[in-house]
Design an enzyme around this catalytic site. Structure first.
Site, PDB file in Angstrom:
ATOM      1  N   ASP A   2    -103.646 -28.971  34.279  1.00  0.00           N
ATOM      2  CA  ASP A   2    -104.657 -28.583  35.258  1.00  0.00           C
ATOM      3  C   ASP A   2    -104.718 -27.054  35.313  1.00  0.00           C
ATOM      4  O   ASP A   2    -103.740 -26.403  35.694  1.00  0.00           O
ATOM      5  CB  ASP A   2    -104.243 -29.173  36.611  1.00  0.00           C
ATOM      6  CG  ASP A   2    -105.186 -28.806  37.741  1.00  0.00           C
ATOM      7  OD1 ASP A   2    -106.135 -28.022  37.516  1.00  0.00           O
ATOM      8  OD2 ASP A   2    -104.955 -29.295  38.857  1.00  0.00           O
ATOM      9  N   ILE A   3    -105.865 -26.510  34.967  1.00  0.00           N
ATOM     10  CA  ILE A   3    -105.998 -25.044  34.866  1.00  0.00           C
ATOM     11  C   ILE A   3    -105.760 -24.360  36.214  1.00  0.00           C
ATOM     12  O   ILE A   3    -105.357 -23.201  36.246  1.00  0.00           O
ATOM     13  CB  ILE A   3    -107.381 -24.678  34.282  1.00  0.00           C
ATOM     14  CG1 ILE A   3    -107.370 -23.265  33.682  1.00  0.00           C
ATOM     15  CG2 ILE A   3    -108.496 -24.841  35.307  1.00  0.00           C
ATOM     16  CD1 ILE A   3    -108.581 -22.956  32.805  1.00  0.00           C
ATOM     17  N   GLY A  51    -117.389 -31.452  28.920  1.00  0.00           N
ATOM     18  CA  GLY A  51    -117.290 -32.572  29.860  1.00  0.00           C
ATOM     19  C   GLY A  51    -118.680 -33.083  30.180  1.00  0.00           C
ATOM     20  O   GLY A  51    -119.365 -33.650  29.324  1.00  0.00           O
ATOM     21  N   ASN A  97    -122.030 -24.024  36.632  1.00  0.00           N
ATOM     22  CA  ASN A  97    -123.454 -24.202  36.318  1.00  0.00           C
ATOM     23  C   ASN A  97    -124.197 -22.967  36.823  1.00  0.00           C
ATOM     24  O   ASN A  97    -123.613 -22.114  37.494  1.00  0.00           O
ATOM     25  CB  ASN A  97    -123.997 -25.492  36.923  1.00  0.00           C
ATOM     26  CG  ASN A  97    -123.836 -25.522  38.424  1.00  0.00           C
ATOM     27  OD1 ASN A  97    -124.400 -24.692  39.129  1.00  0.00           O
ATOM     28  ND2 ASN A  97    -123.035 -26.463  38.931  1.00  0.00           N
ATOM     29  N   GLY A 127    -115.921 -31.907  37.835  1.00  0.00           N
ATOM     30  CA  GLY A 127    -115.063 -31.474  36.741  1.00  0.00           C
ATOM     31  C   GLY A 127    -114.141 -30.326  37.121  1.00  0.00           C
ATOM     32  O   GLY A 127    -113.628 -30.259  38.243  1.00  0.00           O
ATOM     33  N   VAL A 128    -113.982 -29.403  36.190  1.00  0.00           N
ATOM     34  CA  VAL A 128    -113.058 -28.288  36.421  1.00  0.00           C
ATOM     35  C   VAL A 128    -113.601 -27.378  37.528  1.00  0.00           C
ATOM     36  O   VAL A 128    -112.816 -26.782  38.283  1.00  0.00           O
ATOM     37  CB  VAL A 128    -112.770 -27.541  35.096  1.00  0.00           C
ATOM     38  CG1 VAL A 128    -113.960 -26.771  34.592  1.00  0.00           C
ATOM     39  CG2 VAL A 128    -111.548 -26.654  35.228  1.00  0.00           C
ATOM     40  N   ASP A 129    -114.897 -27.296  37.657  1.00  0.00           N
ATOM     41  CA  ASP A 129    -115.531 -26.491  38.715  1.00  0.00           C
ATOM     42  C   ASP A 129    -115.101 -27.008  40.092  1.00  0.00           C
ATOM     43  O   ASP A 129    -114.664 -26.230  40.962  1.00  0.00           O
ATOM     44  CB  ASP A 129    -117.056 -26.604  38.528  1.00  0.00           C
ATOM     45  CG  ASP A 129    -117.849 -25.565  39.289  1.00  0.00           C
ATOM     46  OD1 ASP A 129    -117.249 -24.692  39.927  1.00  0.00           O
ATOM     47  OD2 ASP A 129    -119.102 -25.636  39.232  1.00  0.00           O
ATOM     48  N   SER A 165    -118.222 -26.687  28.552  1.00  0.00           N
ATOM     49  CA  SER A 165    -119.369 -27.525  28.131  1.00  0.00           C
ATOM     50  C   SER A 165    -118.994 -28.890  27.559  1.00  0.00           C
ATOM     51  O   SER A 165    -119.890 -29.675  27.259  1.00  0.00           O
ATOM     52  CB  SER A 165    -120.275 -26.810  27.102  1.00  0.00           C
ATOM     53  OG  SER A 165    -121.105 -25.867  27.726  1.00  0.00           O
TER      54      SER A 165
HETATM   55  N1  AR6 Z   1    -108.151 -28.267  34.320  1.00  0.00           N
HETATM   56  C1  AR6 Z   1    -108.514 -28.098  33.024  1.00  0.00           C
HETATM   57  N2  AR6 Z   1    -109.553 -28.721  32.451  1.00  0.00           N
HETATM   58  C2  AR6 Z   1    -110.251 -29.586  33.215  1.00  0.00           C
HETATM   59  C3  AR6 Z   1    -109.955 -29.826  34.574  1.00  0.00           C
HETATM   60  C4  AR6 Z   1    -108.847 -29.119  35.135  1.00  0.00           C
HETATM   61  N3  AR6 Z   1    -108.478 -29.277  36.414  1.00  0.00           N
HETATM   62  N4  AR6 Z   1    -110.845 -30.735  35.055  1.00  0.00           N
HETATM   63  C5  AR6 Z   1    -111.669 -31.063  34.035  1.00  0.00           C
HETATM   64  N5  AR6 Z   1    -111.304 -30.381  32.916  1.00  0.00           N
HETATM   65  P1  AR6 Z   1    -116.566 -30.095  32.868  1.00  0.00           P
HETATM   66  P2  AR6 Z   1    -118.868 -28.755  31.595  1.00  0.00           P
HETATM   67  C6  AR6 Z   1    -111.900 -30.381  31.572  1.00  0.00           C
HETATM   68  O1  AR6 Z   1    -117.343 -31.343  33.022  1.00  0.00           O
HETATM   69  O2  AR6 Z   1    -118.945 -29.787  30.545  1.00  0.00           O
HETATM   70  C7  AR6 Z   1    -119.613 -29.255  36.711  1.00  0.00           C
HETATM   71  O3  AR6 Z   1    -120.178 -30.149  37.617  1.00  0.00           O
HETATM   72  C8  AR6 Z   1    -112.753 -31.545  31.162  1.00  0.00           C
HETATM   73  O4  AR6 Z   1    -111.948 -32.657  30.787  1.00  0.00           O
HETATM   74  O5  AR6 Z   1    -115.725 -29.638  33.996  1.00  0.00           O
HETATM   75  O6  AR6 Z   1    -118.970 -27.294  31.200  1.00  0.00           O
HETATM   76  C9  AR6 Z   1    -120.226 -27.858  36.804  1.00  0.00           C
HETATM   77  O7  AR6 Z   1    -120.590 -27.541  38.102  1.00  0.00           O
HETATM   78  C10 AR6 Z   1    -113.497 -30.947  29.980  1.00  0.00           C
HETATM   79  O8  AR6 Z   1    -112.629 -30.941  28.834  1.00  0.00           O
HETATM   80  O9  AR6 Z   1    -117.551 -28.821  32.511  1.00  0.00           O
HETATM   81  C11 AR6 Z   1    -121.414 -27.971  35.892  1.00  0.00           C
HETATM   82  O10 AR6 Z   1    -122.512 -28.521  36.574  1.00  0.00           O
HETATM   83  C12 AR6 Z   1    -113.702 -29.488  30.418  1.00  0.00           C
HETATM   84  O11 AR6 Z   1    -112.802 -29.279  31.506  1.00  0.00           O
HETATM   85  C13 AR6 Z   1    -120.946 -28.909  34.814  1.00  0.00           C
HETATM   86  O12 AR6 Z   1    -119.915 -29.702  35.391  1.00  0.00           O
HETATM   87  C14 AR6 Z   1    -115.108 -29.160  30.858  1.00  0.00           C
HETATM   88  O13 AR6 Z   1    -115.680 -30.263  31.554  1.00  0.00           O
HETATM   89  C15 AR6 Z   1    -120.347 -28.167  33.651  1.00  0.00           C
HETATM   90  O14 AR6 Z   1    -120.036 -29.072  32.621  1.00  0.00           O
END
Ligand code: AR6
Length: 176
Positions: A14-15, A123, A28, A36-38, A121
């Site tokens: 977890d980052i 996820g 976004n 997600g990570v956001d 990008s």
């Molecule tokens: N630590 C590290 N990596 C993570 C964590 C974490 N806690 N949680 C998820 N990931 P995503 P995107 C990974 O969907 O595709 C949001 O709603 C995840 O498994 O977070 O850039 C934003 O607000 C994947 O490998 O980001 C935007 O609307 C990676 O992080 C949209 O999602 C990115 O997945 C951005 O989509």
């Protein structure tokens, strides 16, 4: 794991828990949070982060903006907006590369010695992980080859599969 003279590491986890100078958010264009990570970063940082983000008035795809880290161990968050995958013909590779370069430039200019990236990008936005990781590794290696700061970059993966993809790429590109 090796790369750029030992300046690149790959971890799974977890980052939001990483004790680095800066973590990168996969945000976004609104910069007002999401899943997600956001979502994880906003939850861990607390409401101060959203308040600061409101004053940034969004961010273009392919770019990044910096805030403080609030309750996170990291001092800064670099909010990068990756492209939504649309098959690869809409400039996605260039926009993703630009995200990495923008964050690395923010790190250099802030004096952040260590920076951790999620797989931007890959996820919700649907970018295929192999292609995205290739761009991430290429851009980070290029930047570290040019600038002394950041000193170290961490690729923070959320699955074993993603970690293996980064490790394989870094082994391939390691100097002999
Ligand atoms: N630590 C590290 N990596 C993570 C964590 C974490 N806690 N949680 C998820 N990931 P995503 P995107 C990974 O969907 O595709 C949001 O709603 C995840 O498994 O977070 O850039 C934003 O607000 C994947 O490998 O980001 C935007 O609307 C990676 O992080 C949209 O999602 C990115 O997945 C951005 O989509």
């Amino acid at each position: 794991m090796g790369g750029a003279g030992g300046r690149i590491r790959v971890v799974k986890g977890d980052i939001t828990t990483l004790a680095v100078d800066a973590i990168v958010n996969a945000a976004n264009e609104s910069l007002l949070g999401g899943g997600g990570v956001d979502g994880a970063i906003h939850r861990a940082a607390g409401p101060g982060l959203l308040a600061e983000c409101r004053g940034l008035y969004g961010c273009e795809t392919g770019s990044a903006k910096a805030t403080a880290g609030y309750r996170l161990p990291a001092r800064w968050v670099f909010h990068a907006v990756g492209p939504v995958w649309a098959g690869g013909g809409r400039g996605e590779p260039g926009l993703l590369a630009s995200c990495y370069r923008s964050c690395l430039a923010l790190a250099r200019d802030a004096g952040a010695r260590s920076v951790a990236f999620p797989a931007i990008s890959t996820g919700v936005y649907g970018y295929p992980i192999e292609a995205a990781a290739g761009i991430a590794v290429r851009e980070v290696q290029g930047f570290l080859g040019t600038f002394p700061v950041p000193e170290t970059v961490v690729f923070c993966c959320f699955s074993d599969r993603d970690r293996e993809i980064y490790e394989t790429l870094l082994e391939k590109t390691d100097a002999p």
